[in-house]
Scaffold this motif. Structure first.
Motif, mmCIF file in Angstrom:
data_model
loop_
_atom_site.group_PDB
_atom_site.id
_atom_site.type_symbol
_atom_site.label_atom_id
_atom_site.label_comp_id
_atom_site.label_asym_id
_atom_site.label_seq_id
_atom_site.Cartn_x
_atom_site.Cartn_y
_atom_site.Cartn_z
ATOM 1 N N GLY A 89 -5.700 -3.296 6.678
ATOM 2 C CA GLY A 89 -5.456 -4.283 7.730
ATOM 3 C C GLY A 89 -5.090 -5.672 7.266
ATOM 4 O O GLY A 89 -5.086 -6.607 8.060
ATOM 5 N N GLY A 148 -0.290 -2.733 3.824
ATOM 6 C CA GLY A 148 0.299 -1.459 4.251
ATOM 7 C C GLY A 148 0.970 -1.554 5.592
ATOM 8 O O GLY A 148 2.166 -1.862 5.694
ATOM 9 N N THR A 149 0.206 -1.318 6.659
ATOM 10 C CA THR A 149 0.765 -1.306 8.010
ATOM 11 C C THR A 149 1.481 -2.620 8.323
ATOM 12 O O THR A 149 2.527 -2.622 8.977
ATOM 13 C CB THR A 149 -0.368 -1.012 9.017
ATOM 14 O OG1 THR A 149 -0.946 0.240 8.652
ATOM 15 C CG2 THR A 149 0.142 -0.914 10.435
ATOM 16 N N ALA A 177 0.857 -1.194 0.000
ATOM 17 C CA ALA A 177 0.000 0.000 0.000
ATOM 18 C C ALA A 177 0.891 1.241 0.000
ATOM 19 O O ALA A 177 1.942 1.257 0.642
ATOM 20 C CB ALA A 177 -0.914 0.002 1.216
ATOM 21 N N SER A 178 0.449 2.262 -0.707
ATOM 22 C CA SER A 178 1.262 3.478 -0.845
ATOM 23 C C SER A 178 1.651 4.047 0.519
ATOM 24 O O SER A 178 0.851 4.093 1.449
ATOM 25 C CB SER A 178 0.456 4.525 -1.628
ATOM 26 O OG SER A 178 1.177 5.732 -1.691
ATOM 27 N N LYS A 202 -7.853 6.148 -5.515
ATOM 28 C CA LYS A 202 -7.876 5.629 -4.147
ATOM 29 C C LYS A 202 -8.892 6.395 -3.322
ATOM 30 O O LYS A 202 -8.786 7.615 -3.146
ATOM 31 C CB LYS A 202 -6.488 5.739 -3.527
ATOM 32 C CG LYS A 202 -6.446 5.127 -2.139
ATOM 33 C CD LYS A 202 -5.075 4.652 -1.827
ATOM 34 C CE LYS A 202 -4.958 4.147 -0.424
ATOM 35 N NZ LYS A 202 -3.558 4.007 -0.055
ATOM 36 N N VAL A 225 -9.342 0.795 0.861
ATOM 37 C CA VAL A 225 -9.513 2.189 1.201
ATOM 38 C C VAL A 225 -8.229 2.786 1.752
ATOM 39 O O VAL A 225 -7.312 2.064 2.114
ATOM 40 C CB VAL A 225 -10.614 2.350 2.285
ATOM 41 C CG1 VAL A 225 -11.986 2.097 1.745
ATOM 42 C CG2 VAL A 225 -10.328 1.502 3.526
ATOM 43 N N SER A 250 -4.944 2.918 10.591
ATOM 44 C CA SER A 250 -4.710 1.796 9.665
ATOM 45 C C SER A 250 -4.411 0.543 10.479
ATOM 46 O O SER A 250 -4.357 0.585 11.702
ATOM 47 C CB SER A 250 -3.520 2.126 8.758
ATOM 48 O OG SER A 250 -2.343 2.279 9.548
ATOM 49 N N GLY A 251 -4.195 -0.559 9.786
ATOM 50 C CA GLY A 251 -3.823 -1.802 10.462
ATOM 51 C C GLY A 251 -5.032 -2.699 10.699
ATOM 52 O O GLY A 251 -6.150 -2.386 10.294
ATOM 53 N N LYS A 304 5.212 5.657 -2.858
ATOM 54 C CA LYS A 304 4.730 6.701 -1.957
ATOM 55 C C LYS A 304 3.988 7.730 -2.818
ATOM 56 O O LYS A 304 4.364 7.943 -3.979
ATOM 57 C CB LYS A 304 5.949 7.335 -1.272
ATOM 58 C CG LYS A 304 5.676 8.611 -0.502
ATOM 59 C CD LYS A 304 5.055 8.310 0.827
ATOM 60 C CE LYS A 304 4.508 9.586 1.499
ATOM 61 N NZ LYS A 304 3.477 9.289 2.512
ATOM 62 N N THR A 305 2.957 8.375 -2.292
ATOM 63 C CA THR A 305 2.267 9.388 -3.102
ATOM 64 C C THR A 305 3.252 10.482 -3.506
ATOM 65 O O THR A 305 3.950 11.059 -2.657
ATOM 66 C CB THR A 305 1.072 9.993 -2.347
ATOM 67 O OG1 THR A 305 0.094 8.973 -2.167
ATOM 68 C CG2 THR A 305 0.448 11.143 -3.139
ATOM 69 N N ASN A 328 -4.504 9.647 -5.561
ATOM 70 C CA ASN A 328 -4.828 9.715 -4.135
ATOM 71 C C ASN A 328 -5.700 10.937 -3.871
ATOM 72 O O ASN A 328 -5.194 12.053 -3.761
ATOM 73 C CB ASN A 328 -3.512 9.772 -3.343
ATOM 74 C CG ASN A 328 -3.741 9.860 -1.845
ATOM 75 O OD1 ASN A 328 -4.876 9.918 -1.378
ATOM 76 N ND2 ASN A 328 -2.660 9.893 -1.089
ATOM 77 N N ASN A 333 -1.438 7.721 11.712
ATOM 78 C CA ASN A 333 -0.330 8.458 11.100
ATOM 79 C C ASN A 333 -0.806 9.798 10.611
ATOM 80 O O ASN A 333 -1.969 9.980 10.244
ATOM 81 C CB ASN A 333 0.328 7.644 9.978
ATOM 82 C CG ASN A 333 -0.276 7.941 8.619
ATOM 83 O OD1 ASN A 333 0.046 8.947 7.979
ATOM 84 N ND2 ASN A 333 -1.189 7.081 8.179
HETATM 85 C C1 LIG Z 1 2.593 5.620 7.595
HETATM 86 C C2 LIG Z 1 1.572 5.589 6.501
HETATM 87 C C3 LIG Z 1 1.736 6.389 5.382
HETATM 88 C C4 LIG Z 1 0.791 6.365 4.355
HETATM 89 N N1 LIG Z 1 0.988 7.139 3.246
HETATM 90 C C5 LIG Z 1 0.115 7.054 2.208
HETATM 91 C C6 LIG Z 1 0.367 7.749 0.996
HETATM 92 O O1 LIG Z 1 1.385 8.432 0.826
HETATM 93 N N2 LIG Z 1 -0.550 7.636 0.012
HETATM 94 C C7 LIG Z 1 -1.679 6.853 0.113
HETATM 95 O O2 LIG Z 1 -2.473 6.766 -0.823
HETATM 96 N N3 LIG Z 1 -1.932 6.160 1.265
HETATM 97 C C8 LIG Z 1 -1.060 6.239 2.284
HETATM 98 N N4 LIG Z 1 -1.290 5.511 3.424
HETATM 99 C C9 LIG Z 1 -2.488 4.645 3.511
HETATM 100 C C10 LIG Z 1 -2.162 3.207 3.100
HETATM 101 O O3 LIG Z 1 -1.691 3.157 1.771
HETATM 102 C C11 LIG Z 1 -3.394 2.279 3.236
HETATM 103 O O4 LIG Z 1 -4.410 2.710 2.360
HETATM 104 C C12 LIG Z 1 -3.958 2.268 4.646
HETATM 105 O O5 LIG Z 1 -2.935 2.351 5.600
HETATM 106 C C13 LIG Z 1 -4.807 1.026 4.921
HETATM 107 O O6 LIG Z 1 -4.059 -0.158 4.734
HETATM 108 P P1 LIG Z 1 -3.270 -0.908 5.953
HETATM 109 O O7 LIG Z 1 -4.256 -1.045 7.074
HETATM 110 O O8 LIG Z 1 -2.820 -2.204 5.369
HETATM 111 O O9 LIG Z 1 -2.134 -0.012 6.328
HETATM 112 C C14 LIG Z 1 -0.357 5.525 4.463
HETATM 113 C C15 LIG Z 1 -0.520 4.711 5.599
HETATM 114 C C16 LIG Z 1 0.429 4.723 6.612
HETATM 115 C C17 LIG Z 1 0.243 3.816 7.796
#
Ligand SMILES: Cc1cc2nc3c(=O)[nH]c(=O)nc-3n(C[C@H](O)[C@H](O)[C@H](O)COP(=O)(O)O)c2cc1C
Length: 313
Positions: free
Chosen positions: A248, A269-270, A25-26, A169, A195, A220-221, A50-51, A131, A74
């Motif tokens: 998550g 992602g997390t 995940a980005s 996104k 999401v 997140s997570g 990363k975005t 994004n 975050n």
């Molecule tokens: C530290 C961090 C930085 C993130 N930066 C971005 C980002 O730059 N662009 C984006 O679209 N989503 C960003 N996200 C969101 C994640 O890409 C993802 O959509 C979200 O965390 C849910 O997935 P997860 O629960 O697996 O982390 C970020 C999430 C975290 C935790």
């Protein structure tokens, strides 16, 4: 013992074909080019950057991360090196890794999204993820993602710059995610990622202030997994476009749930921040699950979820 035929993990998301359905995940994996041997990056179906914004951004002041039960908050604020440096410093190494490259693109204004994509076109990424759902910036991001008109405007502007596959996104922090998703598809997006993070709050009880400078932050997570899964399920039942699920996911079984609900691919992602090999492990685990469950091609399970037992009641 004969492990049986190798399952086919290839998936097709509209115009985008992947060798398997797993991506990072980005924002949780740097630009995607760091420590490829440690992370097993080559085993992913795609790497999401990363975005990136047209100009570099310093991001938000600290604190930027805060652990919560089964998740994290975050408020990074889209810190990134900008498109020009990304193309010269990161893209060559990324290209050599093998997986498809999806550039995540952000901006404060519609024309900034379009300009970032125009500049990225020369770099040869395979697809874009727009994004419109970052909750941690003052302008742009979620301001577009909360409004069907604004979302459609960004997608149209970007669509005018590229013929490459375009995913948008989405934010879960809206009343009706289907309405926003539909506006994006009608404006020319090829698919949707669902999401981004859920808005949450942490409070410093000594200072009696929100912990993060902007007040809220993105949760997140694993804490958000059932919520994210429900959003994917809602979108899949209402809209025709391909979906990428995120929220998550830690294991192949989690990924399987998202795929049954309608996601053609998933992002880690997390989980990836805690264990940089997680996404690659999910990709391998999906192969094992296919074998164990007699699934010859992972594409078969996408959207195969049956109605709930008393769906009509
Ligand atoms: C530290 C961090 C930085 C993130 N930066 C971005 C980002 O730059 N662009 C984006 O679209 N989503 C960003 N996200 C969101 C994640 O890409 C993802 O959509 C979200 O965390 C849910 O997935 P997860 O629960 O697996 O982390 C970020 C999430 C975290 C935790």
């Amino acid at each position: 013992m004969d492990p049986g035929p190798t399952p086919d993990l290839r998936v097709r998301l509209g115009p985008l074909e992947l060798s398997n359905p797993v991506m990072n995940a980005s924002g949780t994996f740097g630009y995607g080019d760091e420590w490829p041997d440690l992370t097993g990056t080559a085993q992913l179906g795609a790497i999401v950057t990363k975005t990136l914004t047209l100009e570099p951004r310093p991001g938000n002041p600290p604190p930027r991360l805060h652990e919560t039960p089964a998740g994290m908050l975050n408020s990074i604020g889209l810190q990134n090196i900008g498109v020009a440096r990304f193309l010269s410093e990161r893209m060559p190494a990324l290209r050599a890794l093998g997986p498809r490259i999806i550039a995540s693109v952000g901006g404060n204004r519609t024309h900034e999204y379009a300009a970032a994509v125009r500049a990225l076109e020369a770099g040869g990424c395979d697809a874009y993820e727009i994004n419109i759902s970052c909750p941690n910036i003052a302008r742009g991001g979620l301001a577009f993602g909360r409004c069907p008109l604004g979302a459609g405007e960004v997608v149209r502007a970007v669509r005018g710059e590229t013929r490459r596959p375009l995913f948008v996104k989405l934010s879960p922090n809206v009343t009706d995610i289907v309405e926003i998703g539909r506006a994006c598809l009608e404006a020319g997006a090829d698919g949707l990622t669902a999401v981004n993070t859920f808005l949450g709050l942490a409070i410093d009880i000594d200072a009696e202030r929100p912990l993060f400078h902007r007040g809220g932050a993105g949760l997140s997570g694993p804490a958000i997994r059932p919520l994210a899964l429900h959003k994917v399920w809602e979108l899949a039942r209402a809209l025709p476009g391909p979906l990428i699920g995120a929220g998550g996911i830690l294991t192949a079984r989690d990924a399987w749930e998202f795929m049954l609900a309608g996601a053609g691919a998933i992002q880690v992602g997390t989980g990836q921040m805690r264990d940089p090999r997680r996404a690659a492990a999910v990709a391998r685990g999906l192969g094992e699950l296919c074998r164990a469950r007699g699934v010859g091609s992972i594409g078969e399970i996408v959207g195969r979820l049956r109605p709930a037992a008393c769906a009509g009641g």
